[in-house]
Write a protein that holds these residues in place. Structure first.
Motif, PDB file in Angstrom:
ATOM      1  N   MET A 143      -8.232  12.041  12.269  1.00 50.89           N
ATOM      2  CA  MET A 143      -8.722  13.372  12.605  1.00 50.89           C
ATOM      3  C   MET A 143     -10.053  13.544  11.877  1.00 50.89           C
ATOM      4  O   MET A 143     -10.069  13.737  10.659  1.00 50.89           O
ATOM      5  N   PRO A 144     -11.190  13.422  12.571  1.00 51.35           N
ATOM      6  CA  PRO A 144     -12.496  13.447  11.900  1.00 51.35           C
ATOM      7  C   PRO A 144     -12.915  14.844  11.439  1.00 51.35           C
ATOM      8  O   PRO A 144     -13.993  15.338  11.759  1.00 51.35           O
ATOM      9  N   VAL A 145     -11.988  15.486  10.731  1.00 48.79           N
ATOM     10  CA  VAL A 145     -12.217  16.808  10.142  1.00 48.79           C
ATOM     11  C   VAL A 145     -11.960  16.669   8.653  1.00 48.79           C
ATOM     12  O   VAL A 145     -10.909  16.158   8.249  1.00 48.79           O
ATOM     13  N   GLU A 146     -12.890  17.127   7.848  1.00 42.44           N
ATOM     14  CA  GLU A 146     -12.822  16.841   6.414  1.00 42.44           C
ATOM     15  C   GLU A 146     -11.523  17.307   5.771  1.00 42.44           C
ATOM     16  O   GLU A 146     -10.932  16.587   4.965  1.00 42.44           O
ATOM     17  N   ILE A 147     -11.040  18.501   6.102  1.00 43.19           N
ATOM     18  CA  ILE A 147      -9.824  18.982   5.444  1.00 43.19           C
ATOM     19  C   ILE A 147      -8.595  18.181   5.877  1.00 43.19           C
ATOM     20  O   ILE A 147      -7.580  18.174   5.165  1.00 43.19           O
ATOM     21  N   TRP A 148      -8.665  17.527   7.034  1.00 44.25           N
ATOM     22  CA  TRP A 148      -7.587  16.638   7.451  1.00 44.25           C
ATOM     23  C   TRP A 148      -7.716  15.277   6.764  1.00 44.25           C
ATOM     24  O   TRP A 148      -6.755  14.780   6.174  1.00 44.25           O
ATOM     25  N   ALA A 149      -8.879  14.692   6.833  1.00 40.95           N
ATOM     26  CA  ALA A 149      -9.077  13.352   6.261  1.00 40.95           C
ATOM     27  C   ALA A 149      -8.820  13.338   4.760  1.00 40.95           C
ATOM     28  O   ALA A 149      -8.336  12.343   4.216  1.00 40.95           O
ATOM     29  N   THR A 150      -9.146  14.437   4.079  1.00 39.00           N
ATOM     30  CA  THR A 150      -8.996  14.485   2.613  1.00 39.00           C
ATOM     31  C   THR A 150      -7.797  15.321   2.196  1.00 39.00           C
ATOM     32  O   THR A 150      -7.772  15.866   1.087  1.00 39.00           O
ATOM     33  N   SER A 151      -6.794  15.439   3.049  1.00 40.68           N
ATOM     34  CA  SER A 151      -5.612  16.233   2.738  1.00 40.68           C
ATOM     35  C   SER A 151      -4.857  15.682   1.531  1.00 40.68           C
ATOM     36  O   SER A 151      -4.789  14.470   1.311  1.00 40.68           O
ATOM     37  N   VAL A 152      -4.284  16.579   0.777  1.00 36.43           N
ATOM     38  CA  VAL A 152      -3.432  16.297  -0.380  1.00 36.43           C
ATOM     39  C   VAL A 152      -4.203  15.486  -1.419  1.00 36.43           C
ATOM     40  O   VAL A 152      -4.842  16.042  -2.295  1.00 36.43           O
TER      41      VAL A 152
ATOM     42  N   VAL B 246       0.801  -1.226   0.000  1.00 32.78           N
ATOM     43  CA  VAL B 246       0.000   0.000   0.000  1.00 32.78           C
ATOM     44  C   VAL B 246       0.834   1.277   0.000  1.00 32.78           C
ATOM     45  O   VAL B 246       0.563   2.200  -0.770  1.00 32.78           O
ATOM     46  N   TRP B 247       1.852   1.353   0.869  1.00 37.75           N
ATOM     47  CA  TRP B 247       2.516   2.625   1.107  1.00 37.75           C
ATOM     48  C   TRP B 247       3.244   3.199  -0.120  1.00 37.75           C
ATOM     49  O   TRP B 247       3.085   4.396  -0.408  1.00 37.75           O
ATOM     50  N   PRO B 248       4.046   2.424  -0.865  1.00 29.37           N
ATOM     51  CA  PRO B 248       4.728   3.010  -2.034  1.00 29.37           C
ATOM     52  C   PRO B 248       3.753   3.601  -3.061  1.00 29.37           C
ATOM     53  O   PRO B 248       3.990   4.698  -3.596  1.00 29.37           O
ATOM     54  N   LEU B 249       2.668   2.903  -3.336  1.00 34.84           N
ATOM     55  CA  LEU B 249       1.680   3.414  -4.289  1.00 34.84           C
ATOM     56  C   LEU B 249       0.993   4.654  -3.735  1.00 34.84           C
ATOM     57  O   LEU B 249       0.697   5.604  -4.481  1.00 34.84           O
ATOM     58  N   HIS B 250       0.736   4.661  -2.441  1.00 37.35           N
ATOM     59  CA  HIS B 250       0.123   5.823  -1.793  1.00 37.35           C
ATOM     60  C   HIS B 250       1.008   7.061  -1.954  1.00 37.35           C
ATOM     61  O   HIS B 250       0.514   8.141  -2.313  1.00 37.35           O
ATOM     62  N   ILE B 251       2.294   6.908  -1.708  1.00 38.88           N
ATOM     63  CA  ILE B 251       3.224   8.036  -1.846  1.00 38.88           C
ATOM     64  C   ILE B 251       3.319   8.476  -3.303  1.00 38.88           C
ATOM     65  O   ILE B 251       3.340   9.681  -3.608  1.00 38.88           O
ATOM     66  N   ALA B 252       3.356   7.517  -4.221  1.00 40.56           N
ATOM     67  CA  ALA B 252       3.456   7.851  -5.651  1.00 40.56           C
ATOM     68  C   ALA B 252       2.250   8.655  -6.116  1.00 40.56           C
ATOM     69  O   ALA B 252       2.388   9.673  -6.808  1.00 40.56           O
ATOM     70  N   THR B 253       1.048   8.210  -5.743  1.00 37.36           N
ATOM     71  CA  THR B 253      -0.160   8.931  -6.167  1.00 37.36           C
ATOM     72  C   THR B 253      -0.251  10.296  -5.488  1.00 37.36           C
ATOM     73  O   THR B 253      -0.742  11.259  -6.095  1.00 37.36           O
ATOM     74  N   MET B 254       0.244  10.415  -4.257  1.00 32.79           N
ATOM     75  CA  MET B 254       0.249  11.703  -3.576  1.00 32.79           C
ATOM     76  C   MET B 254       1.159  12.691  -4.300  1.00 32.79           C
ATOM     77  O   MET B 254       0.801  13.862  -4.512  1.00 32.79           O
ATOM     78  N   LEU B 255       2.321  12.222  -4.728  1.00 35.98           N
ATOM     79  CA  LEU B 255       3.250  13.084  -5.457  1.00 35.98           C
ATOM     80  C   LEU B 255       2.687  13.485  -6.818  1.00 35.98           C
ATOM     81  O   LEU B 255       2.852  14.633  -7.256  1.00 35.98           O
ATOM     82  N   ILE B 256       2.019  12.552  -7.481  1.00 33.45           N
ATOM     83  CA  ILE B 256       1.387  12.871  -8.770  1.00 33.45           C
ATOM     84  C   ILE B 256       0.305  13.926  -8.578  1.00 33.45           C
ATOM     85  O   ILE B 256       0.171  14.868  -9.380  1.00 33.45           O
TER      86      ILE B 256
ATOM     87  N   LEU C 203       1.834  17.300  -8.096  1.00 31.44           N
ATOM     88  CA  LEU C 203       2.400  17.803  -9.349  1.00 31.44           C
ATOM     89  C   LEU C 203       1.326  18.264 -10.326  1.00 31.44           C
ATOM     90  O   LEU C 203       1.406  19.364 -10.893  1.00 31.44           O
ATOM     91  N   LEU C 204       0.293  17.435 -10.507  1.00 31.33           N
ATOM     92  CA  LEU C 204      -0.695  17.723 -11.544  1.00 31.33           C
ATOM     93  C   LEU C 204      -1.821  18.643 -11.078  1.00 31.33           C
ATOM     94  O   LEU C 204      -2.300  19.483 -11.847  1.00 31.33           O
ATOM     95  N   ILE C 205      -2.261  18.490  -9.851  1.00 28.94           N
ATOM     96  CA  ILE C 205      -3.401  19.266  -9.352  1.00 28.94           C
ATOM     97  C   ILE C 205      -2.937  20.551  -8.664  1.00 28.94           C
ATOM     98  O   ILE C 205      -3.434  21.640  -8.948  1.00 28.94           O
ATOM     99  N   TYR C 206      -1.982  20.407  -7.735  1.00 28.76           N
ATOM    100  CA  TYR C 206      -1.516  21.585  -7.008  1.00 28.76           C
ATOM    101  C   TYR C 206      -0.395  22.316  -7.730  1.00 28.76           C
ATOM    102  O   TYR C 206      -0.034  23.428  -7.335  1.00 28.76           O
ATOM    103  N   LYS C 207       0.177  21.675  -8.755  1.00 27.47           N
ATOM    104  CA  LYS C 207       1.236  22.278  -9.583  1.00 27.47           C
ATOM    105  C   LYS C 207       2.378  22.832  -8.728  1.00 27.47           C
ATOM    106  O   LYS C 207       2.940  23.900  -8.996  1.00 27.47           O
ATOM    107  N   LEU C 208       2.702  22.078  -7.667  1.00 31.84           N
ATOM    108  CA  LEU C 208       3.804  22.384  -6.762  1.00 31.84           C
ATOM    109  C   LEU C 208       3.669  23.756  -6.104  1.00 31.84           C
ATOM    110  O   LEU C 208       4.666  24.368  -5.695  1.00 31.84           O
ATOM    111  N   ASP C 209       2.447  24.247  -5.992  1.00 36.65           N
ATOM    112  CA  ASP C 209       2.203  25.562  -5.400  1.00 36.65           C
ATOM    113  C   ASP C 209       2.071  25.428  -3.882  1.00 36.65           C
ATOM    114  O   ASP C 209       1.079  24.876  -3.390  1.00 36.65           O
ATOM    115  N   PRO C 210       3.043  25.942  -3.110  1.00 34.04           N
ATOM    116  CA  PRO C 210       2.991  25.811  -1.645  1.00 34.04           C
ATOM    117  C   PRO C 210       1.728  26.409  -1.035  1.00 34.04           C
ATOM    118  O   PRO C 210       1.230  25.911  -0.017  1.00 34.04           O
TER     119      PRO C 210
END
Length: 225
Positions: A123-132, A80-90, A93-100
């Motif tokens: 953390m039962p807070v939507e912006i936490w649970a759905t982060s990145v 699970v973890w390697p694919l999770h990190i890969a999709t998070m990085l994608i 890159l594609l959605i946030y366009k590396l914008d801090p």
């Protein structure tokens, strides 16, 4: 799992459930509209949790041998973890366009760390649970299932009633507590955050999958005898 026969029928159902989830989240973008008005696509996640319990019970029927639990944990994280990190990085890159500014707003660093270690749904807070990568909250919840699976699997045959009672008690307690909270608030603890993202409230679905596996095995036994 590799030495056991693959469950092709369930694998095909997984494909259709995944397609429903994609359509649910991208329906507007794809021009097909909100399919949840026609099909309860949001329940596909529940189906995945039930299916996960069934498949793991099938793949790991016995934890009595020394080292089996450790091997199970290592195998789950490696899967699970390697694919999770890969999709998070994608996603970054594609959605946030590396914008801090879009990544690190509202405790973004803490939320990023929680997401990396797959604990964001605690953390039962939507912006936490759905982060990145928003949909990765389900992976965070699955990790909790994996952590408890060897314990549940060892005791299920003899103690399934007690296990279900405990899980129902937890859900009832969360429901009572949630009644004093706002129904939905993306920036604070809410009823929807506790009932939808919070791992302990979703454990029952995973356990039902384990129970269904034991039920099918029992029915097979009756058929043979």
């Amino acid at each position: 799992m590799d030495s056991k026969k693959k469950l092709d029928a369930l694998t095909s159902l997984r494909f259709f459930a995944a397609a429903l989830i994609v359509a649910f989240h991208t329906g507007t973008i794809l021009g097909i509209g909100d399919i949840s008005k026609v099909i309860p696509a949001s329940q596909a996640v529940s189906f995945f949790f039930v299916l996960s319990g069934y498949i793991l019970a099938y793949a790991y029927p016995d934890f009595s041998e020394s080292g089996t639990t450790r091997k199970f944990y290592v195998a789950r994280v490696a899967r699970v973890w390697p694919l999770h990190i890969a999709t998070m990085l994608i996603w970054i890159l594609l959605i946030y366009k590396l914008d801090p500014a879009t990544i690190l707003w509202e405790n973004g660093i803490a939320r990023m760390i929680a997401t990396i270690f797959m604990v964001q749904s605690w953390m039962p807070v939507e912006i936490w649970a759905t982060s990145v990568n928003g949909v990765s909250w389900s992976i965070s919840t699955e990790i909790f299932f994996y952590l408890l699976f060897p314990i549940i699997a060892k005791r299920f045959a003899s103690g399934w009633k007690q296990i279900l009672v405990i899980e129902l008690f937890v859900i009832c307690a969360v429901l009572i507590f949630s009644s004093s909270l706002p129904n939905k608030d993306p920036f604070s603890v809410s009823a929807s955050g506790l009932m939808y993202f919070f791992p302990p409230t979703r454990l029952l679905e995973f356990t039902i999958g384990i129970g269904l596996f034991h039920l099918t095995q029992y029915l097979k036994y009756l058929k043979v005898h």
